[in-house]
Design an enzyme around this catalytic site. Structure first.
Site, short mmCIF file in Angstrom:
data_model
loop_
_atom_site.label_atom_id
_atom_site.label_comp_id
_atom_site.label_asym_id
_atom_site.label_seq_id
_atom_site.Cartn_x
_atom_site.Cartn_y
_atom_site.Cartn_z
N ARG A 6 34.62 66.32 0.97
CA ARG A 6 34.84 65.01 1.59
C ARG A 6 35.15 63.94 0.54
NH1 ARG A 6 36.10 62.22 6.33
NH2 ARG A 6 35.30 60.11 6.15
N GLU A 7 34.45 63.99 -0.57
CA GLU A 7 34.58 62.93 -1.57
C GLU A 7 35.91 62.96 -2.29
OE1 GLU A 7 32.76 60.41 -2.18
OE2 GLU A 7 30.76 60.80 -1.39
#
Length: 572
Positions: free
Chosen positions: A402-403
Site C-alpha cells: 500500500r505504501e
C-alpha cells in the site's frame, strides 16, 4: 546567478538566471535589474508579481517597489489586494504597515472587517457587510467560515438573512449552507432530514453520506434504511452502501430482513474487496480471491523488450536513473491499449519492477491479475523481520504494497521514504529501540533497512494496541495519538473503521486489511479479514457480533469458523 546578484552585475545576471527560479532574492534582483536596464514593461510586471504576496518580501525588493510606485504601478486596488493577502496569511504586522497604502475609505473598511474577524460570532457585525463587494469578499468570507466552524446553526440563520437582504448571492449562500450543514451533521450528529438543514440540501449525496456515517458511528444501523434509499442509484449500487444496506436489514427484528441480509452478503462475498471480505465474515466463509491471472506469450514480451524505448528504460534502471526510467515508462505506455498495457505490466514484472507493473495494471483496469498486482518481493527479508518483531508477515507485506508498491526509492511529499514509507525521525527512534548500528546514518531507500525498521515500528504499534491491527494501521498512517483518540466508546469494528475521521486513513486501513487477507490466501493461509479477538476488542458485549452465528447456519466444508481462527502466527 547568485554570484552575479551578489556582485550587482545586472546584465550578466540574465545570462544565468532561469525564469522559473523560485528564489525570492533572485526574483527581487531581477526586478531591480529590469528597472536599471530600463526594460519598463517587464519591470512593471515582475514587480507587480512580487507585490502580490501576503508575507514580507526581502529588503532587496525595496528598490524595485520604490521604482514601481513612482511609475504609477501601485493602484488602490493592488494596495487593498496585498493588504487582504497579508491579513489572510496572519501577517498582522505587515497588514498594519500596509494600511498606510490604503485610501481613507479603504482604511475604514479595513477596521470594520478587522473587528468582524476578531469576533466572527458577533452576527450583528455582519449587518453592514456586502459579500457582493469585491473588496469585502475575501475577508468577510474568512469571518463567515470561522462562524460556521464555531457555531454552524447560527451561521445558517445568518446566511439566510444575508441572502434575503441581497448581500449574498444565492449560489454562494448555498455553498456556505453546505459547509454549515456538513459541520452540523459531523459535529452535532444531526441527520440530513433535520429541520435545521436547508431544504435545498436534503437530497445532497455528500450530506446524506455524512448522515449515514454518523448513524453508523452511533450504532444506529436500523436507522440507515431511509437515508440509504435517498442516495442516488449510482451510490446505492456501490459495494460500500450495499454492505451497509445488508447491515441495516440484519438489525431489523423482522426475519425477512435477516434473510435479505444473507442474500446480500452472499452476493457481496464474491467480490475481492474490503466489503466483500467483510460479508464473507458474516457467512463464515473465506473471502474471495477471484484470481484470473493470465500468462503473456514469451514472444510478445520479447517484442516489447526489443523496442528502443524499452531498451533505454532498461539501461536507465541499470544505471540507477530510476526517476528518468519511470518518466520514460509512463510516456511509453501512454498510448497503449489495455491489451498492450497487460503485456507491458508482464514485462515490468519480469524486470522485478513491481511498482511499475502495479501502476500499469491499474491503468489497464486489469484488477483480476492478482499475482502481478500482489507480488512478493523481498519475501525472505520480510519473513525474517516479521518473525523477529512478532508481526504477521502478510501484514508487513500489505503495508509495503500500500505504501510504495514495493518501490525502494519512493519518497512522499512530506518526507516519508522507502518501501514502508518511514519518516526519518520515526526511523531513527525505532533504530535506537532495536539497537540498530548507526541509527543517525540510516539509508531508508535500502530495502533491508527499511523492511527491518518498518516491520519493527509496526510491531511496536501492535504491542501498543494489544495486537489490534485496525488500530495499529490507523496509527501507522495517522499517528498513534490520533488512533488512541478515535478509539473511545465501544462500537462494532466495521462501524469504527467506517467512521475514521480522516478519509485517507479510512481508505488505508480498509486497503491494508484486504491486502493482508489476499497475501494470506496467496500463501495458502485461511486468514480472515478480521480476527475474532479484534472484533471482540471493539465491542465485547455486541448482541449481533460479526459472524455466521446470526444466521444459525453451520459453515460448509470449504469454510472456516471465526472462533477457529487464531491470532496471527508470530504475534506475542
Amino acid at each position: 546567478a547568485d554570484y552575479r546578484r551578489d556582485q550587482d552585475r545586472s546584465e550578466s545576471f540574465f545570462s544565468f538566471h532561469q525564469p522559473e527560479d523560485a528564489d525570492v532574492e533572485n526574483q527581487c534582483f531581477r526586478a531591480s535589474a529590469l528597472w536599471a536596464l530600463e526594460r519598463t514593461q517587464a519591470a512593471m510586471a515582475a514587480t507587480r508579481a512580487l507585490w502580490l504576496h501576503g508575507r514580507s518580501q526581502p529588503k532587496r525588493c525595496d528598490k524595485a517597489f520604490s521604482r514601481w510606485r513612482r511609475a504609477g504601478g501601485l493602484t488602490q486596488a493592488l494596495a487593498w489586494q496585498r493588504y487582504e493577502l497579508a491579513v489572510l496569511a496572519g501577517e498582522d504586522r505587515l497588514a498594519a504597515y500596509l494600511e498606510r497604502t490604503l485610501s481613507e475609505d479603504q482604511r475604514t473598511l479595513a477596521r470594520q472587517l478587522t473587528r468582524l474577524r476578531q469576533r466572527p460570532t458577533r452576527t450583528d457585525r455582519y449587518e453592514t457587510v456586502d459579500f457582493n463587494d469585491p473588496e469585502q469578499q475575501a475577508l468577510a468570507d474568512s469571518a463567515l467560515k470561522m462562524l460556521i466552524k464555531k457555531r454552524p446553526a447560527e451561521a445558517l440563520h445568518l446566511i439566510a438573512d444575508l441572502k434575503d437582504s441581497g448581500r449574498l448571492a444565492p449560489a454562494q449562500a448555498l455553498e456556505y449552507d453546505y459547509a454549515a450543514a456538513l459541520r452540523l451533521i459531523r459535529e452535532d450528529n444531526l441527520t440530513v432530514n433535520d429541520a435545521l438543514i436547508p431544504a435545498a440540501l436534503r437530497t445532497n449525496p455528500d450530506l446524506i453520506e455524512a448522515s449515514l456515517i454518523q448513524l453508523i458511528k452511533a450504532g444506529r444501523f436500523n436507522a440507515l434504511l431511509t437515508p440509504l434509499s435517498q442516495l442516488p442509484a449510482s451510490a446505492q449500487g456501490t459495494l460500500r452502501w450495499q454492505y451497509w444496506q445488508a447491515r441495516a436489514e440484519l438489525s431489523s427484528p423482522d426475519i425477512g430482513g435477516r434473510e435479505s441480509a444473507q442474500v446480500s452478503f452472499e452476493r457481496l462475498a464474491s467480490e475481492r474487496d474490503y466489503y466483500g471480505h467483510l460479508a464473507a465474515l458474516w457467512l463464515g466463509i473465506p473471502g474471495s480471491l477471484a484470481d484470473q491471472s493470465t500468462t503473456i506469450a514469451p514472444e510478445k514480451l520479447l517484442d516489447l523488450a526489443a523496442a528502443p524505448t524499452a531498451q533505454r528504460i532498461y539501461e536507465l534502471r541499470a544505471l540507477g536513473e530510476t526517476l528518468e526510467a519511470r518518466r520514460e515508462w509512463f510516456q511509453l505506455i501512454k498510448p497503449f491499449s489495455n491489451t498492450e498495457l497487460r503485456i507491458a505490466a508482464a514485462l515490468a514484472s519480469q524486470w522485478h519492477w513491481h511498482d511499475m507493473a502495479i501502476a500499469t495494471l491499474a491503468q489497464a483496469q486489469a484488477w483480476d491479475e492478482v499475482l502481478e498486482r500482489f507480488p512478493r518481493p523481498y519475501a525472505e527479508r520480510f519473513t525474517e523481520a516479521a518473525r523477529t518483531q512478532g508481526v504477521p508477515v502478510t501484514l508487513a507485506m500489505a503495508v509495503a504494497r500500500r505504501e510504495s508498491g514495493f518501490w525502494t526509492e519512493a519518497r512522499s511529499p512530506v518526507g516519508a521514504q522507502g518501501l514502508m514509507q518511514l519518516m526519518p525521525r520515526t526511523a531513527q527512534s525505532v533504530a535506537k529501540s532495536i539497537d540498530l548500528d548507526s541509527p543517525m546514518n540510516l539509508v531508508l531507500t535500502q530495502a533491508d533497512t527499511n523492511i527491518k525498521l518498518g516491520t519493527a515500528y509496526l510491531g511496536q504499534l501492535l504491542q501498543r494496541f494489544n495486537d489490534n491491527r485496525v488500530l495499529a494501521l490507523a496509527a501507522y498512517n495517522a499517528g498513534p495519538s490520533r488512533a488512541k483518540k478515535w478509539y473511545t466508546n465501544p462500537q462494532p469494528i466495521d462501524a469504527f473503521i467506517e467512521g475514521i475521521p480522516f478519509a485517507e486513513t479510512r481508505a488505508y486501513v480498509k486497503a491494508v486489511l484486504l491486502y493482508a487477507a489476499i497475501y494470506a490466501q496467496l500463501n495458502g493461509l485461511p486468514e480472515p479479514l478480521l480476527y475474532p479477538y479484534e472484533i471482540e476488542q471493539f465491542s465485547p458485549n455486541d448482541p449481533l457480533p460479526i459472524g455466521p452465528s446470526v444466521f444459525n447456519a453451520a459453515a460448509g466444508s470449504a469454510s472456516f469458523t471465526l472462533s477457529a481462527a487464531p491470532r496471527p502466527e508470530g504475534n506475542p
